[in-house]
Design a protein around this motif. Structure first.
Motif, short mmCIF file in Angstrom:
data_model
loop_
_atom_site.label_atom_id
_atom_site.label_comp_id
_atom_site.label_asym_id
_atom_site.label_seq_id
_atom_site.Cartn_x
_atom_site.Cartn_y
_atom_site.Cartn_z
N SER A 5 0.82 -1.23 -0.06
CA SER A 5 -0.10 0.04 -0.07
C SER A 5 0.90 1.13 -0.04
O SER A 5 2.14 1.03 0.11
CB SER A 5 -0.95 -0.01 1.33
N LEU A 6 0.09 2.59 -0.18
CA LEU A 6 0.86 3.80 -0.26
C LEU A 6 1.13 4.17 1.02
O LEU A 6 0.65 3.75 1.99
CB LEU A 6 0.05 4.49 -1.23
N SER A 7 2.25 5.10 1.26
CA SER A 7 2.51 5.66 2.28
C SER A 7 3.25 6.97 2.31
O SER A 7 4.01 7.06 1.47
CB SER A 7 3.47 4.83 3.13
N ASN A 8 2.53 7.99 2.58
CA ASN A 8 3.23 9.40 2.49
C ASN A 8 3.44 9.90 0.88
O ASN A 8 4.67 10.32 0.46
CB ASN A 8 4.59 9.49 2.99
N THR A 9 2.49 9.40 0.12
CA THR A 9 2.62 9.58 -1.14
C THR A 9 1.58 10.62 -1.61
O THR A 9 1.75 11.26 -2.38
CB THR A 9 2.28 8.24 -1.93
N GLU A 10 0.27 10.37 -1.56
CA GLU A 10 -0.75 11.35 -2.06
C GLU A 10 -0.61 12.63 -1.88
O GLU A 10 -0.50 13.00 -0.82
CB GLU A 10 -2.20 10.64 -1.49
N ASN A 11 -0.68 13.24 -2.91
CA ASN A 11 -0.59 14.83 -2.88
C ASN A 11 0.63 15.40 -2.36
O ASN A 11 0.92 16.45 -1.94
CB ASN A 11 -1.71 15.50 -2.16
N ASN A 12 1.81 14.35 -2.58
CA ASN A 12 2.99 14.86 -1.93
C ASN A 12 3.79 15.37 -2.70
O ASN A 12 5.00 15.19 -3.04
CB ASN A 12 3.61 13.70 -1.20
N ILE A 13 3.42 16.42 -3.41
CA ILE A 13 4.15 17.35 -4.44
C ILE A 13 3.82 18.66 -4.44
O ILE A 13 2.54 19.09 -4.52
CB ILE A 13 4.23 16.73 -5.75
N THR A 14 4.64 19.71 -3.98
CA THR A 14 4.29 20.94 -3.63
C THR A 14 5.62 21.96 -4.06
O THR A 14 6.77 21.43 -4.39
CB THR A 14 3.81 21.26 -2.27
N GLU A 15 4.86 23.17 -4.42
CA GLU A 15 6.37 24.07 -4.66
C GLU A 15 5.75 25.54 -4.10
O GLU A 15 4.63 25.80 -4.04
CB GLU A 15 6.60 24.14 -6.12
N ASN A 16 6.86 26.26 -3.99
CA ASN A 16 6.64 27.84 -3.58
C ASN A 16 7.57 28.45 -4.37
O ASN A 16 8.82 27.88 -4.60
CB ASN A 16 6.30 28.04 -2.29
N PHE A 17 7.38 29.77 -4.30
CA PHE A 17 8.19 30.78 -5.06
C PHE A 17 8.18 32.00 -4.31
O PHE A 17 7.14 32.59 -3.75
CB PHE A 17 7.64 31.01 -6.45
N LEU A 18 9.20 32.75 -4.13
CA LEU A 18 9.28 33.87 -3.29
C LEU A 18 10.14 34.77 -4.54
O LEU A 18 11.24 34.59 -4.97
CB LEU A 18 10.12 33.83 -2.00
N VAL A 19 9.76 36.08 -4.59
CA VAL A 19 10.78 37.05 -5.24
C VAL A 19 10.69 38.31 -4.67
O VAL A 19 9.73 38.77 -4.11
CB VAL A 19 10.13 37.07 -6.91
N SER A 20 11.93 38.93 -4.71
CA SER A 20 12.14 40.24 -3.72
C SER A 20 12.85 41.19 -4.39
O SER A 20 13.85 40.74 -5.22
CB SER A 20 12.67 39.67 -2.32
N LEU A 21 12.52 42.49 -3.91
CA LEU A 21 13.35 43.54 -4.32
C LEU A 21 13.62 44.08 -2.90
O LEU A 21 12.70 44.20 -2.11
CB LEU A 21 12.80 44.64 -5.10
N PHE A 22 15.09 44.49 -2.71
CA PHE A 22 15.21 44.96 -1.40
C PHE A 22 16.27 46.03 -1.23
O PHE A 22 17.13 46.14 -2.49
CB PHE A 22 15.60 43.92 -0.46
N SER A 23 16.33 46.95 -0.44
CA SER A 23 17.42 48.10 -0.39
C SER A 23 17.58 48.36 0.80
O SER A 23 16.59 48.10 2.05
CB SER A 23 16.51 49.34 -1.05
N ARG A 24 18.89 48.89 1.21
CA ARG A 24 19.28 49.08 2.51
C ARG A 24 20.25 50.36 2.54
O ARG A 24 20.90 50.68 1.43
CB ARG A 24 20.10 48.46 3.17
N PHE A 25 19.84 51.37 3.15
CA PHE A 25 20.81 52.69 3.18
C PHE A 25 21.41 52.76 4.69
O PHE A 25 20.69 52.54 5.79
CB PHE A 25 19.63 53.62 3.10
N GLN A 26 22.68 53.12 4.69
CA GLN A 26 23.33 53.40 6.00
C GLN A 26 24.16 54.54 5.77
O GLN A 26 25.15 54.45 4.92
CB GLN A 26 24.40 52.02 6.21
N TYR A 27 24.03 55.14 6.95
CA TYR A 27 24.75 56.53 6.85
C TYR A 27 25.47 56.55 8.24
O TYR A 27 24.86 56.58 9.36
CB TYR A 27 23.89 57.59 6.57
N ASN A 28 26.68 57.08 8.17
CA ASN A 28 27.64 57.20 9.24
C ASN A 28 28.21 58.55 9.28
O ASN A 28 28.78 58.96 8.63
CB ASN A 28 28.69 55.97 9.25
N LEU A 29 27.69 59.22 10.53
CA LEU A 29 28.39 60.68 10.54
C LEU A 29 29.39 60.74 11.52
O LEU A 29 28.96 60.59 12.79
CB LEU A 29 27.23 61.66 10.77
N GLN A 30 30.43 60.81 11.26
CA GLN A 30 31.53 61.15 12.24
C GLN A 30 31.74 60.07 13.24
O GLN A 30 32.09 60.26 14.31
CB GLN A 30 31.28 62.76 12.97
#
Lengths: 1091, 490
Positions: free
Chosen positions: A607-632
């Protein structure tokens, strides 16, 4: 007075050839002079003023001979000052008899008498806390002094020599705000890892772990077997250079939608400039169980059980009584079942690495081998891994790099271990079998066969005169351990290739392509003779699971030079991440020959075990930015912005924008402060603050937002059914984090760090419960009639305090002390309209424990029926019902009496969770932390790490099993039971069959205890052989050490261990202990050598 | 020199020109989206099977409805008092948070909502796709399942109809498809309202179900006209509407032997009752049964619960977990049940060892993977329903006695009853039902619908469970907390 900034323009590495040669030779010089540290007491040095100046060059290194970047060098009484470069080198013009004052935020300040020397090599001692010069902030690094976020750092060496299989287990007590419940009784179990409290209800509260830019899989990955399977065990702790734990919005928001639980940046080792260096580390040791519940011996067992029969009215001296069984020699059997289940496990570990770097190429290769036996028979782990890390500077604008970590591991767990992915109440739970199986029977019959009746332990000589039970145990552990097998193995491959392009010195374009694959397989075999295999007449399973992640990151870093005293660092980035998972498995039954022990053998059923519907995927897409400033170098500002789009969310809410801002003010550098007398008392005063909005989506099923129909069978005909109700509006949980931090040093010696945080979570995702008559389906039966939606609100507020100092520090003796304590308050502010509380009736499907999450309280309180001791007149357990009335219980009432009675003798209704339980105690500790001491005396070093927690409670579900009044063996506390009117005791009268008085299937407050503890988590004593001696063998360093993990435990908790969990990393059901294997005590002996 | 850095804008172009829509909306490869679930005839047909498959979920007719009911009703002993295997049902001590109470209720309403959803969605385009006939057939199957699920739930969660003519609180009558979040507060309808609804569903089913299917398998596992009629005899009997029982039964049971339905599927009393519980399980007696197969094994299963374990099973050729054995003083002690009765083959005695002589129900005797079909209603039950209704209406009714003896004589030719009073006849029918149907989940309904006490259970050497009277609070189950916490209008 004007201070020069720490920052030097050439820090990113565009040095002339001459400079490089010079640095390189200095570096070698630095190594050779390591054994001759300067140490001069400040009071010995006369202040000398002279108009004559000489050029003093020097190199500053730490105790491990690593160059110190950014140390400040001042001429005492003069105006000249400078700071070291990345290689620890400096040049300064100073009077030949002058004195240099060396300061650095992470190290103890020193004064060095120049004494007319043109070249100096100076060793600075760490100021106690593990403050690395550079901290990782995601897609880049920043010097600690410039960092505006709340980041705790732990050095790799502080975890490498602890015998934990995975690095995070060793983080207990090491950093403020980091709470780790590391259950090491079961090998390879992921600890419960929390940064600043539990930040979710239905999603994961596990921090995001990023190893060299690649997000890791976290929490136990079940592949259908008994074995715990922590994917982070793919990383050999010895390969870790540093761990940076980002806690607030300024530090985490660059990870946007995954940052709400904090982000842990792991940096693995890479080559350091210099000749090839070889390190070999090894440890050997043993593992032992301790604090196991003490149970009755055969004599005590007979006394109690026969008394139980008598009290139940079923005792009969001829036909129904318990008695000894005799062994083959005629001696009375008195079996200590623990001896067959627990063992002294062996631990050993070897790691070797080779590293080095030329001008253009840095390299690091490592290999590791780890074997660890758990304290329970048949529970063991082994791992092999190889890794490399290579980068090469092709020319002055192009750099390429690559790293790969390959690991393979295997965890065996023949019997259930009672936590996480295991069944806690199973009849094959090993710890439980150790204490419930009767001592009056043995694993073997006198004819040498196994003592089993069907699946269970038989009654031996009691046959014929014991009618009340047909068995005296469940699974026969000796048989199952001998015949069965169950293991999960993984192949991990994590790697990346990168290219860095510098069109201009201040522009870096970086592209990294990475993969993170995990291939897992579980094999199990249950013999037809055993409890596990009997119903299928022998059974074999094989299950595979695969996870594949690809991640492509492109960043552009701009560090334009504006003007002196201004430093700007801008990051722009883009990232795509795809994760695919699939798996399938088979189960075969009805073994046709006892030769066959694997799925490939001869079985007739399939018999089957841990099989049914056991296929998935996900996707993440990102844009990012950082700004660092150091005064003296006094004022710091940072801003992060990230836009994420994720496939797992509802079609209407795929995108989210997250941000964080932070500021820092180095007050100590202000001239007004320097001029004030307070600077003599308080140094390094720095204030930081941040605010931001981050998200959480970890743990949402890949297709959870969709409404779907799934295939089924109706006998032999195909079917399709409504399987899952989605929510197209599902979006991120958002977490608004505020953080204020203050750090300072008192009298140049005592370092303090204080932080306050407030983390408010909105749009908490949880399965909003609907009445069960609504009939909403879900593939997981536990979440039927729930629809995932963003509805709740919650906060975590807290304070963190860190103190470290070195009370004694001289050439012969050093004492470093580090103390941290954190306080966290968690409160649920709202759930959803009309729902004020969520009850988990049976925690993780375990009867007899319940947790409640209600508005106005911390999440996951213990929900239990109140008890009020034992009636001195009758020995009955007293329950308090929902109306506050006392209800007396006895299993078998006397004639005219009732099982449930009020005090006046009238019949009462049976108490039950729904009507009578109350939200009783919070499980989360109010305070937790660590206290470490490190002593170094000549070649000896002694390390002690204490961890503690205070203010939380634990439900001791194990007690309900240990006080089962059926045939099961009992805890020795039953000897203090009620026996006659007037007895004052907490132990009700023993009546055969009573499983109610101790809450076998209902939660009762009598099983709730404080989970406070103070644990000597680690003590180690090491000795470094004299350098003069080792040099003769061309060995740089040899250190040997011995250590004990989990050496001492002080706790009011009456179970085995206050630091275990029945429910893995679940968020709302922590604080429940039911048959969980306690933590092991481990003794190791280790060797470290470098060449 | 800077020309070579054209690569950067190029890369940025590559990045920003990607279209992420597909990747952000991945289509599952194994799950059918709700949008397309009713797209074609094949899928809809599979959905009908899916409704039946839901009915035989573990919490309902897959096993738990049956063995929880049986564990109450006095024929069985919960060997280990295991709370996860009906131990609390056995001890009559369930409460609103007991798993037993929640499992059956939750699975029952999963069936109801699945039917509601199917009915609602099929109404949109079903007739167009399937044609009027098949459309009505499918609608009738869904409404049949919905109706009988309410019927079975009544016997555990509501007071008997006969107590007060159905005036007691019944069940929330959910008839809408629930798929999202909304206000789900709903009061309980009365017992009478639920019964009337069930009858309405079964009347619709009788009118719109097919007379028969093309295979014996479908005739047993999918509802046809006779199935609806047979179920109506159950429902009317519980309502005490004996005239209606007789009216409905007459459609299936001729006035005299041979007892065989003359319309639709030729349902009849099988010559040997053992055949009913043997492959292929599709005898004409099996009006409606739940099928299993090696690829569709029950999660929790009746066979596993009933079959003896280990040494208790030696010689039987199959073993289970031995959770339930037959109470010595239960049905097996009936003095009129002879040892030569064929139905004694459904009782197995532990041959040797400490529990020698312990009796077990082996109706579902396949052993692992326990894929025996489980009857929901069989022809013998319709006959005895009719006999009971006749007796109730007419006293010592000759046809009733004939029906009773027909069932008895099928398995025991040597006993023929000739009761002289109505009470005696009713008692004989009551006991015959017990002997005929023990283990099949009917006993508890027979007790409750007639307001009979749940008998005391005093197994040898085990803890006794006292009798529970119809007036006792634990006579029926409470609604589970999963309902009461979130439904404010109960």
């Amino acid at each position: 007075m004007k201070l020069k900034p720490f920052f030097r323009e050439n820090y990113s590495g565009f040095l002339s050839k001459r400079t490089k040669t010079w640095i390189f030779s200095s570096f070698l010089l630095g190594i050779s002079s390591v054994s001759l540290p300067y140490h001069v007491s400040a009071s010995d040095i006369p202040v000398v003023f002279s108009k004559q100046q000489i050029n003093v060059t020097g190199k500053i290194v730490d105790e491990s001979n690593n160059p110190i970047d950014g140390a400040s060098i001042k001429v005492k009484g003069g105006t000249n000052s400078t700071s070291t470069d990345v290689n620890g080198n400096f040049t300064i013009s100073a009077p030949p008899q002058g004195t240099l004052v060396i300061t650095h935020v992470s190290y103890e300040a020193r004064e060095i008498n120049i004494n007319n020397q043109g070249s100096l090599n100076i060793v600075l001692k760490s100021s106690g806390e593990n403050l690395d010069e550079v901290v990782v902030i995601g897609y880049g690094t920043v010097r600690r002094s410039e960092n505006t976020g709340s980041i705790a750092s732990v050095k790799g060496k502080d975890i490498a020599e602890k015998p934990t299989l995975s690095f995070e287990g060793a983080l207990s007590g090491q950093a403020a705000g980091v709470n780790m419940t590391a259950n090491v009784g079961n090998v390879n179990q992921a600890p419960v890892f929390r940064i600043r409290g539990t930040n979710s209800l239905s999603l994961s509260s596990y921090p995001l772990i990023v190893v060299d830019g690649i997000p890791m899989y976290t929490e136990d990955v079940s592949v259908g077997g008994n074995a715990s399977n922590n994917p982070l065990a793919s990383i050999n702790p010895a390969d870790i250079e540093s761990i940076d734990i980002a806690k607030d919005a300024a530090a985490t928001s660059i990870y946007g939608s995954r940052a709400a639980n904090g982000v842990v940046f792991i940096t693995t080792k890479s080559g350091k400039r210099g000749k090839a260096k070889v390190n070999y580390d090894a440890y050997f040791g043993i593992n032992k169980a301790f604090r196991l519940a003490e149970v009755l011996n055969a004599e005590q067992y007979l006394e109690i059980k026969n008394e139980g029969l008598q009290n139940a009215g079923t005792y009969n001296a001829q036909t129904n009584y318990y008695d000894y069984s005799l062994d083959i020699n005629g001696n009375r059997i008195d079996t200590r079942w623990y001896d067959y289940i627990f063992r002294t496990g062996k631990v050993n570990n070897h790691s070797v690495n080779v590293s080095g770097a030329s001008e253009a190429t840095r390299y690091f290769f490592s290999a590791g081998l780890t074997k660890q036996d758990g304290i329970i028979q048949g529970n063991d782990f082994d791992r092999k891994n190889i890794a490399y890390n290579l980068d090469h500077k092709v020319n002055n604008w192009l750099k390429v790099g690559s790293k790969v970590n390959y690991a393979t591991n295997k965890t065996r767990a023949i019997m259930s271990l009672g936590t996480g992915v295991n069944s806690v109440a199973s009849n094959s739970n090993s710890y439980r079998l150790g204490f419930i199986t009767a001592p009056i029977v043995a694993p073997y019959n006198n004819d040498g066969t196994f003592n089993v009746i069907g699946p269970n332990v038989g009654i031996m000589d009691n046959a014929g005169h014991l009618r009340s039970t047909a068995r005296l145990g469940y699974t026969n552990p000796v048989l199952s351990l001998l015949e069965n097998d169950d293991y999960t193995g993984n192949h991990f491959l994590q790697g990346n290739v990168s290219v860095d392009i510098n069109p201009l010195p201040w522009i870096t374009f970086r592209s990294i392509y990475g993969i993170n694959n995990m291939e897992s397989k579980t094999y199990r075999y249950f013999s037809p003779e055993t409890n596990e295999g009997i119903s299928r007449n022998g059974r074999a399973d094989a299950i595979t699971a695969s996870r594949e992640m690809t991640i492509w990151t492109n960043t552009l870093t701009l560090t334009p030079k504006i003007a002196d005293g201004h430093k700007l660092d801008i990051l722009l980035g883009h990232e795509e991440q795809t994760t695919k998972r699939d798996g399938f498995g088979l189960m075969r039954g009805n073994q046709s020959d006892d030769l066959y022990r694997n799925i490939q053998g001869g079985f007739t059923d399939l018999s089957l075990s841990n099989t049914e519907n056991n296929i998935t995927e996900n996707f993440l897409v990102s844009l990012f930015s950082r700004f660092q400033y150091n005064l003296q170098d006094k004022y710091f500002f940072s801003g992060n912005l990230r836009r994420d789009q994720s496939s797992v969310l509802g079609t209407n809410n795929k995108a989210g924008t997250f941000w964080g801002i932070g500021g820092g003010w180095d007050i100590y550098k202000e001239s007004f402060y320097q001029n004030g007398t307070i600077s003599q008392i308080l140094q390094n005063l720095k204030l930081k603050a941040s605010y931001g909005k981050v998200g959480n989506l970890t743990g949402i099923g890949d297709f959870a937002s969709l409404s779907t129909y799934a295939a089924t069978l109706y006998g032999t005909t195909p079917g399709l059914y409504f399987a899952s109700a989605g929510n197209e509006d599902l979006k991120w949980e958002t977490s608004k984090k505020t953080d204020v931090g203050l750090s300072f040093t008192v009298a140049n010696k005592f370092n303090f760090e204080l932080a306050y945080y407030n983390n408010r979570i909105d749009g908490l995702i949880f399965g909003v419960p609907t009445p069960s008559s609504v009939g909403i389906p879900n593939p997981s039966s536990g979440s039927r009639n729930q629809i995932l939606a963003n509805v709740g609100e919650m906060y975590n507020r807290g304070a963190e305090f860190t103190f470290n100092t070195s009370p004694i520090r001289n050439d012969n003796f050093t004492w470093n002390l580090n103390f941290n304590i954190s306080h966290n308050t968690n409160k649920v502010l709202s759930l959803t309209d009309g729902v004020n509380s969520l009850i988990s009736d049976a925690v993780g499907g375990i009867a007899g424990m319940a947790s409640i999450t209600q508005v106005g309280s911390p999440i996951g309180m213990i929900y239990a029926i109140r008890t009020d001791g034992v009636d001195p007149q009758t020995g009955r357990r007293i329950f308090i019902d929902g109306d506050g009335r006392q209800v007396f219980f006895q299993q078998i009432p006397p004639p005219g009496g009732y099982q449930w009675e009020y005090a006046d003798g009238s019949q009462a209704r049976a108490v039950n969770t729904a009507d009578d339980a109350v939200p009783y105690r919070a499980t989360q500790p109010k305070f937790f932390g660590g206290f470490s001491n490190n002593f170094i005396y000549k070649g000896f070093d002694l390390d002690m790490l204490w961890t503690f927690q205070l203010g939380g409670y634990m439900y001791n579900g194990t007690q309900s099993q240990l006080m089962d009044y059926r045939f099961q063996n009992n805890h020795v506390m039953i000897l203090d039971r009620w026996q006659k009117p007037g007895d004052i005791t907490d132990i009700p009268r023993v009546q055969d069959g009573d499983i109610t008085s101790w809450g076998y299937s209902i939660p009762i407050t009598a099983n709730v205890y404080k989970s406070d503890f103070l644990r000597l988590r680690n003590i180690s004593l090491g000795y470094t052989l004299p350098v003069d001696f080792t040099r003769k063998g061309q060995i740089d360093k040899i250190r040997i050490y011995a250590s004990i993990q989990n050496a001492l435990l002080f706790t009011p908790y009456n179970g085995a261990d206050p630091e275990v969990t029945s429910t893995g990393n679940a968020t709302t059901t922590q604080g429940f202990d039911k048959n969980v294997t306690p933590n092991a005590r481990t003794f190791t002996f280790g060797l470290q050598a470098s060449f | 020199m800077k020309k070579r850095f054209y690569i950067i804008p190029l890369l940025l172009f590559v990045i920003t020109s990607c279209d992420y829509d597909d990747k952000l909306n991945p289509v599952p490869s194994t799950l059918v989206s709700e949008i397309t679930a009713f797209e074609n005839v094949g899928r809809i047909n599979n959905q009908v099977n899916g409704l039946y498959a839901t009915f035989k979920g573990g919490g309902f007719w897959g096993s738990q409805y049956i063995y929880y009911s049986e564990s109450r009703a006095g024929n069985f002993v919960a060997t280990n008092l295991n709370p996860t295997r009906g131990g609390l049902s056995y001890q009559m001590s369930v409460d609103a948070s007991t798993g037993d109470v929640d499992n059956v209720w939750t699975q029952g309403y999963q069936i109801i909502n699945a039917c509601n959803l199917f009915i609602e969605r099929l109404a949109i385009n079903g007739e167009e796709l399937l044609g009027a006939n098949v459309y009505q057939n499918y609608m009738a199957e869904a409404r049949f399942l919905r109706g009988i699920t309410y019927y079975y739930l009544l016997h555990l969660y509501a007071q008997p109809y006969l107590k007060d003519d159905g005036a007691s609180p019944g069940l929330p009558l959910r008839l809408e498809a629930n798929t999202g979040l909304k206000d789900y507060n709903m009061p309980r309808s009365t017992v009478k309202q639920i019964y009337e609804f069930v009858i309405q569903e079964l009347d619709f089913a009788e009118q719109n179900l097919p007379n028969s299917y093309s295979s014996a398998l479908s005739n047993t596992t999918r509802a046809h006209k006779n199935t609806a009629i047979a179920m109506k005899t159950n429902v009317y009997l519980a309502m005490g509407n004996y005239a209606a029982v007789i009216r409905e039964s007459d459609k299936l049971v001729p006035n005299s032997s041979p007892y065989k339905a003359t319309t639709g599927v030729a349902n009849q009393l099988e010559s040997n009752v053992l055949n009913v519980f043997s492959a292929p399980y599709t005898s004409n007696e099996s009006i409606f049964s739940m099928p299993f197969s090696s690829n569709d094994v029950p999660g929790t299963s009746l066979g596993n619960a009933y079959l003896p374990d280990g040494a208790n099973a030696s010689g039987l050729g199959a073993a289970g977990t031995g959770d339930y054995y037959l109470l010595e003083s239960g049905v097996v002690a009936d003095p009129d049940w002879k040892t030569t009765d064929t139905r004694r083959n459904f009782v197995f005695a532990t041959p040797a060892g400490t529990a020698a002589g312990r009796l077990w129900c082996v109706k579902y005797k396949m052993g692992t993977p326990f894929a025996d079909y489980i009857p929901v209603i069989r022809y013998a039950q319709v006959m005895l329903n009719l006999a009971e209704a006749l007796a109730q209406q007419n006293g010592t009714d000759a046809r009733a006695i004939q029906l009773l003896n027909a069932v008895r004589n099928r398995s025991d030719q040597t006993t023929t009853f000739s009761p002289t009073t109505k009470a005696e006849l009713l008692d004989l029918i009551f006991r015959e039902r017990n002997i005929e149907f023990f283990g099949e989940g009917i006993r508890n309904i027979d007790l409750v619908r007639q307001l009979k006490p749940i008998p005391a259970k005093s197994p040898r050497g085990g803890s006794p469970v006292p009798e529970v009277k119809p007036t006792d609070p634990n006579y029926i189950w409470p609604l589970p907390t999963s309902e009461t916490l979130y439904n404010k209008d109960l």
